[in-house]
Design a protein around this motif. Structure first.
Motif, PDB file in Angstrom:
ATOM      1  N   MET A   1      15.887  16.281   8.658  1.00  0.00           N
ATOM      2  CA  MET A   1      14.450  16.561   8.610  1.00  0.00           C
ATOM      3  C   MET A   1      13.976  15.596   7.337  1.00  0.00           C
ATOM      4  O   MET A   1      14.088  14.950   6.411  1.00  0.00           O
ATOM      5  N   SER A   2      12.396  14.629   8.043  1.00  0.00           N
ATOM      6  CA  SER A   2      11.677  13.422   6.950  1.00  0.00           C
ATOM      7  C   SER A   2      11.224  13.958   6.106  1.00  0.00           C
ATOM      8  O   SER A   2      10.765  15.504   6.265  1.00  0.00           O
ATOM      9  N   ASP A   3      10.921  13.206   5.226  1.00  0.00           N
ATOM     10  CA  ASP A   3      10.194  13.296   3.933  1.00  0.00           C
ATOM     11  C   ASP A   3       8.315  13.202   4.356  1.00  0.00           C
ATOM     12  O   ASP A   3       8.168  13.182   3.073  1.00  0.00           O
ATOM     13  N   HIS A   4       8.683  12.305   5.046  1.00  0.00           N
ATOM     14  CA  HIS A   4       7.510  12.016   5.266  1.00  0.00           C
ATOM     15  C   HIS A   4       6.097  12.957   6.505  1.00  0.00           C
ATOM     16  O   HIS A   4       6.987  13.149   7.941  1.00  0.00           O
ATOM     17  N   PRO A   5       4.877  13.254   6.696  1.00  0.00           N
ATOM     18  CA  PRO A   5       4.207  14.184   7.034  1.00  0.00           C
ATOM     19  C   PRO A   5       4.354  12.883   8.343  1.00  0.00           C
ATOM     20  O   PRO A   5       4.272  12.348   8.768  1.00  0.00           O
ATOM     21  N   THR A   6       4.630  14.147   9.876  1.00  0.00           N
ATOM     22  CA  THR A   6       3.803  13.309  11.436  1.00  0.00           C
ATOM     23  C   THR A   6       2.621  13.187  11.535  1.00  0.00           C
ATOM     24  O   THR A   6       1.847  14.373  11.694  1.00  0.00           O
ATOM     25  N   PRO A   7       2.392  11.806  11.895  1.00  0.00           N
ATOM     26  CA  PRO A   7       0.888  11.889  11.974  1.00  0.00           C
ATOM     27  C   PRO A   7      -0.338  12.241  13.306  1.00  0.00           C
ATOM     28  O   PRO A   7       1.060  12.532  14.360  1.00  0.00           O
ATOM     29  N   SER A   8      -0.723  12.683  12.876  1.00  0.00           N
ATOM     30  CA  SER A   8      -1.406  13.331  14.364  1.00  0.00           C
ATOM     31  C   SER A   8      -1.771  12.662  15.195  1.00  0.00           C
ATOM     32  O   SER A   8      -1.927  11.321  15.172  1.00  0.00           O
ATOM     33  N   ALA A   9      -1.795  12.570  16.782  1.00  0.00           N
ATOM     34  CA  ALA A   9      -2.526  11.896  16.946  1.00  0.00           C
ATOM     35  C   ALA A   9      -3.466  11.445  17.207  1.00  0.00           C
ATOM     36  O   ALA A   9      -4.422   9.787  17.599  1.00  0.00           O
ATOM     37  N   ARG A  10      -4.765  11.655  16.278  1.00  0.00           N
ATOM     38  CA  ARG A  10      -6.119  10.997  16.216  1.00  0.00           C
ATOM     39  C   ARG A  10      -5.740  10.039  14.665  1.00  0.00           C
ATOM     40  O   ARG A  10      -6.130   8.650  15.393  1.00  0.00           O
ATOM     41  N   GLY A  17      -2.496  -1.006  17.800  1.00  0.00           N
ATOM     42  CA  GLY A  17      -2.992  -2.539  18.177  1.00  0.00           C
ATOM     43  C   GLY A  17      -3.045  -3.370  16.388  1.00  0.00           C
ATOM     44  O   GLY A  17      -3.728  -3.854  16.325  1.00  0.00           O
ATOM     45  N   ALA A  18      -2.969  -2.092  15.336  1.00  0.00           N
ATOM     46  CA  ALA A  18      -3.248  -2.587  14.194  1.00  0.00           C
ATOM     47  C   ALA A  18      -1.984  -3.412  13.578  1.00  0.00           C
ATOM     48  O   ALA A  18      -0.876  -3.181  13.871  1.00  0.00           O
ATOM     49  N   TYR A  19      -2.310  -3.873  13.015  1.00  0.00           N
ATOM     50  CA  TYR A  19      -1.033  -4.494  11.733  1.00  0.00           C
ATOM     51  C   TYR A  19      -0.351  -4.021  10.590  1.00  0.00           C
ATOM     52  O   TYR A  19      -1.946  -3.573   9.633  1.00  0.00           O
ATOM     53  N   ASP A  20       0.631  -3.781   9.888  1.00  0.00           N
ATOM     54  CA  ASP A  20       0.434  -3.369   8.316  1.00  0.00           C
ATOM     55  C   ASP A  20       0.785  -4.595   7.650  1.00  0.00           C
ATOM     56  O   ASP A  20       1.814  -6.126   8.280  1.00  0.00           O
ATOM     57  N   THR A  21      -0.424  -5.214   6.908  1.00  0.00           N
ATOM     58  CA  THR A  21       0.032  -6.518   6.309  1.00  0.00           C
ATOM     59  C   THR A  21       0.860  -7.030   4.305  1.00  0.00           C
ATOM     60  O   THR A  21       0.600  -7.640   4.555  1.00  0.00           O
ATOM     61  N   HIS A  22       1.328  -5.417   4.892  1.00  0.00           N
ATOM     62  CA  HIS A  22       1.865  -5.535   3.268  1.00  0.00           C
ATOM     63  C   HIS A  22       3.690  -4.995   3.194  1.00  0.00           C
ATOM     64  O   HIS A  22       3.437  -3.637   3.145  1.00  0.00           O
ATOM     65  N   VAL A  23       4.761  -5.122   3.598  1.00  0.00           N
ATOM     66  CA  VAL A  23       5.685  -4.660   4.368  1.00  0.00           C
ATOM     67  C   VAL A  23       6.437  -5.326   3.572  1.00  0.00           C
ATOM     68  O   VAL A  23       6.845  -5.919   3.919  1.00  0.00           O
ATOM     69  N   HIS A  24       7.443  -4.533   2.793  1.00  0.00           N
ATOM     70  CA  HIS A  24       8.214  -4.805   1.503  1.00  0.00           C
ATOM     71  C   HIS A  24       9.565  -4.148   2.904  1.00  0.00           C
ATOM     72  O   HIS A  24       9.991  -2.582   2.434  1.00  0.00           O
ATOM     73  N   VAL A  25      10.620  -4.557   3.205  1.00  0.00           N
ATOM     74  CA  VAL A  25      11.740  -4.256   4.121  1.00  0.00           C
ATOM     75  C   VAL A  25      13.294  -4.434   3.324  1.00  0.00           C
ATOM     76  O   VAL A  25      13.482  -5.357   2.333  1.00  0.00           O
ATOM     77  N   ALA A  26      14.420  -3.803   4.061  1.00  0.00           N
ATOM     78  CA  ALA A  26      15.929  -4.592   3.564  1.00  0.00           C
ATOM     79  C   ALA A  26      15.792  -5.359   4.351  1.00  0.00           C
ATOM     80  O   ALA A  26      15.766  -5.392   5.865  1.00  0.00           O
ATOM     81  N   PRO A  27      16.928  -6.291   3.912  1.00  0.00           N
ATOM     82  CA  PRO A  27      17.832  -6.011   2.790  1.00  0.00           C
ATOM     83  C   PRO A  27      16.840  -6.704   1.723  1.00  0.00           C
ATOM     84  O   PRO A  27      16.346  -8.002   1.889  1.00  0.00           O
ATOM     85  N   ARG A  33      13.188   0.924   2.494  1.00  0.00           N
ATOM     86  CA  ARG A  33      13.893   2.788   4.106  1.00  0.00           C
ATOM     87  C   ARG A  33      14.647   1.912   5.322  1.00  0.00           C
ATOM     88  O   ARG A  33      14.919   2.024   5.396  1.00  0.00           O
ATOM     89  N   ILE A  34      13.533   0.699   5.265  1.00  0.00           N
ATOM     90  CA  ILE A  34      13.993   0.130   6.884  1.00  0.00           C
ATOM     91  C   ILE A  34      13.513  -1.244   6.677  1.00  0.00           C
ATOM     92  O   ILE A  34      13.523  -1.912   5.798  1.00  0.00           O
ATOM     93  N   ASP A  35      14.578  -1.420   7.901  1.00  0.00           N
ATOM     94  CA  ASP A  35      14.942  -3.034   7.779  1.00  0.00           C
ATOM     95  C   ASP A  35      14.399  -3.945   9.209  1.00  0.00           C
ATOM     96  O   ASP A  35      13.235  -2.632   9.877  1.00  0.00           O
ATOM     97  N   ASP A  36      13.506  -4.812   8.856  1.00  0.00           N
ATOM     98  CA  ASP A  36      12.682  -6.232   9.426  1.00  0.00           C
ATOM     99  C   ASP A  36      13.027  -5.247  11.338  1.00  0.00           C
ATOM    100  O   ASP A  36      11.583  -5.060  11.860  1.00  0.00           O
ATOM    101  N   LEU A  37      14.322  -5.827  11.193  1.00  0.00           N
ATOM    102  CA  LEU A  37      14.705  -5.997  12.672  1.00  0.00           C
ATOM    103  C   LEU A  37      13.837  -3.819  13.317  1.00  0.00           C
ATOM    104  O   LEU A  37      12.794  -3.288  14.730  1.00  0.00           O
TER     105      LEU A  37
END
Length: 84
Positions: A1-10, A17-27, A33-37
């Motif tokens: 089970m994820s610690d994060h809520p599931t976003p609604s359809a809305r 179509g949006a961009y996340d403009t600030h992501v720090h990924v592994a390694p 929590r996640i790598d770039d691929l």
């Protein structure tokens, strides 16, 4: 089970179509929590256009180029985030 809520359809529709403009990924020098691929595959799955890889320590343009080649439907850019 994820610690994060599931976003609604809305919520999903609002960011389609949006961009996340600030992501720090592994390694990275600290745990992430996640790598770039995997993030690129996830963006494609949920309908995000792309994201910007950030690092306080290394350039990410090369990693972004590799991710774009592997997951071409997601636009990935690299950037350096200066440390305060």
């Amino acid at each position: 089970m994820s610690d994060h809520p599931t976003p609604s359809a809305r919520a999903r529709a609002l960011v389609a179509g949006a961009y996340d403009t600030h992501v720090h990924v592994a390694p990275d020098v600290m745990a992430r929590r996640i790598d770039d691929l995997d993030l690129a595959y996830r963006c494609a799955e949920v309908g995000l256009a792309g994201f910007v890889l950030k690092s306080h320590y290394v350039a990410t343009a090369e990693r972004a180029a590799v991710v774009r080649k592997v997951v071409p439907e997601v636009d990935v850019l690299g950037a350096i985030t200066p440390s305060a």
